[in-house]
Design an enzyme around this catalytic site. Structure first.
Site, PDB file in Angstrom:
ATOM      1  CG  PHE A  59      -1.560   1.228   1.488  1.00  0.00           C
ATOM      2  CD1 PHE A  59      -2.361   2.002   0.629  1.00  0.00           C
ATOM      3  CD2 PHE A  59      -1.405   1.576   2.888  1.00  0.00           C
ATOM      4  CE1 PHE A  59      -2.913   3.097   1.155  1.00  0.00           C
ATOM      5  CE2 PHE A  59      -2.290   2.901   3.290  1.00  0.00           C
ATOM      6  CZ  PHE A  59      -2.628   3.614   2.473  1.00  0.00           C
ATOM      7  CG  ASP A  80      11.816 -13.471   2.447  1.00  0.00           C
ATOM      8  OD1 ASP A  80      12.183 -12.483   3.438  1.00  0.00           O
ATOM      9  OD2 ASP A  80      11.324 -14.509   2.814  1.00  0.00           O
ATOM     10  CB  SER A 121       1.553  -3.808   7.563  1.00  0.00           C
ATOM     11  OG  SER A 121       0.467  -4.238   6.693  1.00  0.00           O
ATOM     12  CB  THR A 162       3.843   1.999  13.335  1.00  0.00           C
ATOM     13  OG1 THR A 162       2.531   2.263  13.677  1.00  0.00           O
ATOM     14  CG2 THR A 162       4.607   0.988  13.925  1.00  0.00           C
ATOM     15  CG  ASP A 163       0.811   5.811  15.481  1.00  0.00           C
ATOM     16  OD1 ASP A 163       0.530   4.633  15.050  1.00  0.00           O
ATOM     17  OD2 ASP A 163      -0.241   6.555  15.502  1.00  0.00           O
ATOM     18  CD  GLU A 164      -0.633   0.325  15.215  1.00  0.00           C
ATOM     19  OE1 GLU A 164      -0.818  -0.867  15.691  1.00  0.00           O
ATOM     20  OE2 GLU A 164      -1.252   0.349  14.099  1.00  0.00           O
ATOM     21  CE1 TYR A 211       3.155  -3.552  11.915  1.00  0.00           C
ATOM     22  CE2 TYR A 211       1.813  -2.086  13.019  1.00  0.00           C
ATOM     23  CZ  TYR A 211       2.617  -2.138  12.154  1.00  0.00           C
ATOM     24  OH  TYR A 211       2.913  -1.268  11.474  1.00  0.00           O
ATOM     25  CB  SER A 228       7.391  -7.392  15.032  1.00  0.00           C
ATOM     26  OG  SER A 228       6.505  -6.767  14.441  1.00  0.00           O
ATOM     27  CE  LYS A 229       7.373  -1.169  11.196  1.00  0.00           C
ATOM     28  NZ  LYS A 229       7.651  -1.338   9.784  1.00  0.00           N
ATOM     29  CG  ASN A 239      -4.049   4.016  11.913  1.00  0.00           C
ATOM     30  OD1 ASN A 239      -3.423   4.317  13.318  1.00  0.00           O
ATOM     31  ND2 ASN A 239      -4.996   3.098  11.717  1.00  0.00           N
ATOM     32  CG  ASP A 267     -12.281  -4.366  21.650  1.00  0.00           C
ATOM     33  OD1 ASP A 267     -11.954  -3.758  20.405  1.00  0.00           O
ATOM     34  OD2 ASP A 267     -12.213  -3.385  22.621  1.00  0.00           O
TER      35      ASP A 267
HETATM   36  P1  NAD Z   1       1.480  -3.456   3.165  1.00  0.00           P
HETATM   37  O1  NAD Z   1       1.074  -4.789   4.225  1.00  0.00           O
HETATM   38  O2  NAD Z   1       0.220  -2.942   2.474  1.00  0.00           O
HETATM   39  O3  NAD Z   1       2.703  -3.748   2.157  1.00  0.00           O
HETATM   40  C1  NAD Z   1       3.851  -4.640   2.915  1.00  0.00           C
HETATM   41  C2  NAD Z   1       4.689  -4.888   1.439  1.00  0.00           C
HETATM   42  O4  NAD Z   1       5.912  -5.639   1.948  1.00  0.00           O
HETATM   43  C3  NAD Z   1       3.885  -5.931   0.606  1.00  0.00           C
HETATM   44  O5  NAD Z   1       4.108  -5.596  -0.583  1.00  0.00           O
HETATM   45  C4  NAD Z   1       4.676  -7.381   0.997  1.00  0.00           C
HETATM   46  O6  NAD Z   1       4.601  -8.308  -0.146  1.00  0.00           O
HETATM   47  C5  NAD Z   1       6.178  -6.756   1.326  1.00  0.00           C
HETATM   48  N1  NAD Z   1       6.732  -7.939   2.191  1.00  0.00           N
HETATM   49  C6  NAD Z   1       6.220  -8.546   3.330  1.00  0.00           C
HETATM   50  N2  NAD Z   1       7.012  -9.324   3.767  1.00  0.00           N
HETATM   51  C7  NAD Z   1       8.388  -9.429   3.013  1.00  0.00           C
HETATM   52  C8  NAD Z   1       9.323  -9.899   2.884  1.00  0.00           C
HETATM   53  N3  NAD Z   1       9.904 -10.693   3.865  1.00  0.00           N
HETATM   54  N4  NAD Z   1      10.428  -9.390   2.213  1.00  0.00           N
HETATM   55  C9  NAD Z   1      10.226  -8.359   1.181  1.00  0.00           C
HETATM   56  N5  NAD Z   1       8.854  -8.109   1.239  1.00  0.00           N
HETATM   57  C10 NAD Z   1       7.952  -8.422   2.083  1.00  0.00           C
HETATM   58  O7  NAD Z   1       2.039  -2.468   4.469  1.00  0.00           O
HETATM   59  P2  NAD Z   1       1.845  -1.041   4.392  1.00  0.00           P
HETATM   60  O8  NAD Z   1       0.600  -0.462   4.944  1.00  0.00           O
HETATM   61  O9  NAD Z   1       2.216  -0.328   2.978  1.00  0.00           O
HETATM   62  O10 NAD Z   1       3.042  -0.568   5.303  1.00  0.00           O
HETATM   63  C11 NAD Z   1       4.464  -0.412   4.847  1.00  0.00           C
HETATM   64  C12 NAD Z   1       5.313   0.097   5.989  1.00  0.00           C
HETATM   65  O11 NAD Z   1       4.837   1.102   6.550  1.00  0.00           O
HETATM   66  C13 NAD Z   1       5.489  -0.932   7.009  1.00  0.00           C
HETATM   67  O12 NAD Z   1       6.673  -1.188   7.341  1.00  0.00           O
HETATM   68  C14 NAD Z   1       4.392  -0.671   8.151  1.00  0.00           C
HETATM   69  O13 NAD Z   1       4.603  -1.032   9.319  1.00  0.00           O
HETATM   70  C15 NAD Z   1       4.540   1.049   8.090  1.00  0.00           C
HETATM   71  N6  NAD Z   1       3.373   1.452   8.662  1.00  0.00           N
HETATM   72  C16 NAD Z   1       1.989   1.484   8.023  1.00  0.00           C
HETATM   73  C17 NAD Z   1       0.925   2.321   8.396  1.00  0.00           C
HETATM   74  C18 NAD Z   1      -0.408   2.038   7.834  1.00  0.00           C
HETATM   75  O14 NAD Z   1      -1.192   2.799   8.317  1.00  0.00           O
HETATM   76  N7  NAD Z   1      -0.516   1.165   6.910  1.00  0.00           N
HETATM   77  C19 NAD Z   1       1.300   3.377   9.158  1.00  0.00           C
HETATM   78  C20 NAD Z   1       2.520   3.504   9.814  1.00  0.00           C
HETATM   79  C21 NAD Z   1       3.596   2.834   9.359  1.00  0.00           C
HETATM   80  P1  TYD Z   2      -6.558  -1.039  11.353  1.00  0.00           P
HETATM   81  O1  TYD Z   2      -7.167  -0.381   9.829  1.00  0.00           O
HETATM   82  O2  TYD Z   2      -6.542  -2.402  11.233  1.00  0.00           O
HETATM   83  O3  TYD Z   2      -5.376  -0.276  11.711  1.00  0.00           O
HETATM   84  P2  TYD Z   2      -4.549  -0.073  13.068  1.00  0.00           P
HETATM   85  O4  TYD Z   2      -4.979  -1.374  13.987  1.00  0.00           O
HETATM   86  O5  TYD Z   2      -3.168  -0.374  12.806  1.00  0.00           O
HETATM   87  O6  TYD Z   2      -4.811   0.951  13.781  1.00  0.00           O
HETATM   88  O7  TYD Z   2      -7.844  -0.271  12.251  1.00  0.00           O
HETATM   89  C1  TYD Z   2      -7.776   0.725  12.578  1.00  0.00           C
HETATM   90  C2  TYD Z   2      -8.870   1.036  13.859  1.00  0.00           C
HETATM   91  O8  TYD Z   2     -10.382   0.394  13.669  1.00  0.00           O
HETATM   92  C3  TYD Z   2      -8.530   0.126  14.975  1.00  0.00           C
HETATM   93  O9  TYD Z   2      -8.972   0.714  16.118  1.00  0.00           O
HETATM   94  C4  TYD Z   2      -9.282  -1.208  14.856  1.00  0.00           C
HETATM   95  C5  TYD Z   2     -10.457  -0.963  14.216  1.00  0.00           C
HETATM   96  N1  TYD Z   2     -11.168  -1.816  13.246  1.00  0.00           N
HETATM   97  C6  TYD Z   2     -12.678  -2.165  13.287  1.00  0.00           C
HETATM   98  O10 TYD Z   2     -13.276  -1.433  14.244  1.00  0.00           O
HETATM   99  N2  TYD Z   2     -12.988  -2.983  12.460  1.00  0.00           N
HETATM  100  C7  TYD Z   2     -12.421  -3.428  11.531  1.00  0.00           C
HETATM  101  O11 TYD Z   2     -13.035  -4.509  10.827  1.00  0.00           O
HETATM  102  C8  TYD Z   2     -11.094  -3.390  11.454  1.00  0.00           C
HETATM  103  C9  TYD Z   2      -9.968  -3.981  10.388  1.00  0.00           C
HETATM  104  C10 TYD Z   2     -10.470  -2.361  12.344  1.00  0.00           C
END
Ligand code: NAD
Ligand code: TYD
Length: 365
Positions: A16, A63, A89, A138-140, A164, A167-168, A193, A293
């Site tokens: 993403f 990988d 993620s 991430t902020d998490e 998650y 691990s981050k 997020n 929940d």
């Molecule tokens: P995503 O799950 O959409 O994409 C992850 C990508 O990594 C995928 O294309 C997957 O194929 C690839 N991948 C997974 N394991 C792999 C491996 N072992 N080797 C090579 N490629 C691998 O995740 P995202 O939402 O795009 O998040 C990207 C990064 O941003 C992550 O590090 C996540 O922790 C961080 N992040 C995400 C959010 C969010 O809201 N989505 C917010 C803050 C930080």
């Molecule tokens: P999510 O998009 O999974 O991101 P994160 O857990 O990294 O914050 O979830 C965002 C918020 O929405 C989180 O508080 C969990 C909640 N949530 C629901 O209430 N219903 C759902 O089906 C999902 C996937 C998440």
């Protein structure tokens, strides 16, 4: 400042945020990009289809845990920077099966760092000092906030609560250690997020949109009052580029949208926009269903982004209202993308995560 004449390597570039980052990079910058991605369920070549023919773009399926392969790739491509987004993620998946999160997020980041360190040490002096390893986190990692507590700063102690976020956090610590121990010029960004085009519909916003279009229940965990700080994905990508270009090695930067909102409010806002753009005669909000929940569900995240604003001049451009509308338009315009990513194993995930849970309460509108 990274060189404009050499390329960058982006891990996780088919996911993403990674794909949005690559598309933005190829529009805004001149330099080539190589994507390294394992193509897990979350990685999708369709995300990068529009740049397939761009000669500045290259893709390698691999990988990050395979350090020897990563080292060969680095030697071949000679990137001026590595932007590390590859990760497992999704919090709910980490609760049902943490092992893959330990493998990719911790072991994978370690192997990547080792390969990068070996490559970086052999660079000529000038390239070595200009090189950057940017780790996207991430902020998490900061844990959960009380309702009136101040937002997370870069000084907030780490207190991760899910497999998650743990691990981050571990990967963030490894990145920090490579700076302090070996002098590797690292940068870490901790972001809130994200939402926007190409987000896999396991996350709240795209899942709610998909379900709404299919007339399925819109699952809200617990009382729906958990709060997240939402940032439009293109703003995040812009923030990553800002930190890459102007960030100080060894520093971490919080990135966020300065927009805290409860989950139930997010779902209601999606319903309101959908009522306008795709009316069915029945309000989408009637599909809202409160379900069991999440285990250990963090109550509130909020980001203090004053450091990146003050030091690097970055601020989000999109408001939540404008970003959400753009996002909904994208999903309405790309139904085939949603179909493609939700065939195969997607239904197995939905069955495991949602079917056994029954609604626990009616929605008050
Ligand atoms: P995503 O799950 O959409 O994409 C992850 C990508 O990594 C995928 O294309 C997957 O194929 C690839 N991948 C997974 N394991 C792999 C491996 N072992 N080797 C090579 N490629 C691998 O995740 P995202 O939402 O795009 O998040 C990207 C990064 O941003 C992550 O590090 C996540 O922790 C961080 N992040 C995400 C959010 C969010 O809201 N989505 C917010 C803050 C930080
Ligand atoms: P999510 O998009 O999974 O991101 P994160 O857990 O990294 O914050 O979830 C965002 C918020 O929405 C989180 O508080 C969990 C909640 N949530 C629901 O209430 N219903 C759902 O089906 C999902 C996937 C998440």
């Amino acid at each position: 400042m990274i060189s404009l004449n050499s390329n960058i390597l982006v891990t996780g570039g088919a996911g993403f945020i990674g794909s949005n980052f690559v598309l933005q990079w190829l529009t805004e910058q001149r330099t080539p990009v190589t994507v390294l991605d394992k193509l897990t369920y979350a990685g999708n070549m369709e995300n990068l289809a529009s740049v397939q023919k761009d000669t500045r773009y290259g893709f390698v399926c691999g990988d990050i845990v395979d350090g020897a392969m990563v080292r060969r790739l680095l030697d071949k491509q000679s990137p001026a920077a590595v932007v590390h987004l590859a990760a497992e993620s999704h919090v709910d998946r980490s609760i049902l099966g943490p092992a893959e999160f330990i493998r990719t997020n911790i072991v994978g980041t370690f192997q990547l760092l080792e390969a990068v360190r070996g490559y970086w040490m052999e660079l000529p002096t000038e390239q070595r000092s200009a090189f950057r390893f940017l780790h996207v986190s991430t902020d998490e990692v900061y844990g959960s906030l009380k309702p009136t507590a101040p937002a997370f700063t870069e000084e907030t102690p780490y207190a991760p609560n899910s497999p998650y976020s743990a691990s981050k956090a571990a990967s963030d610590h490894l990145v920090r250690a490579y700076y302090h121990t070996y002098g590797l010029p690292v940068l870490t960004t901790n972001c809130s997020n994200n939402y926007g085009p190409r987000q896999f519909p396991e996350k709240l916003i795209p899942l709610v949109m998909r379900n709404a279009l299919k007339g399925l229940p819109l699952p809200v965990y617990g009382d729906g009052k958990n709060v997240r700080d939402w940032l439009y994905v293109e703003d995040h990508c812009d923030g990553i580029r800002t930190v890459l270009e102007r960030g100080v090695p060894g520093q971490t930067y919080n990135i966020g949208g300065r927009h805290e909102v409860s989950n139930i409010e997010v779902v209601r806002q999606i319903c309101t926009i959908m009522d306008e753009l795709k009316p069915t005669g029945k309000p989408y909000a009637s599909l809202i269903s409160f379900v069991k929940d999440r285990l250990g569900h963090d109550r509130r995240y909020a980001m203090d982004i004053s450091k990146i604003e003050r030091e690097l001049g970055w601020l989000p451009r999109e408001t939540f209202a404008s970003g959400l509308r753009k996002t909904i338009h994208w999903y309405l315009d790309n139904p085939e993308w949603v179909e493609h990513v939700t065939n195969g194993s997607y239904q197995e995930w939905i069955n495991m995560q949602y079917i056994p849970t029954s609604p626990v309460g009616a929605v008050s509108q």
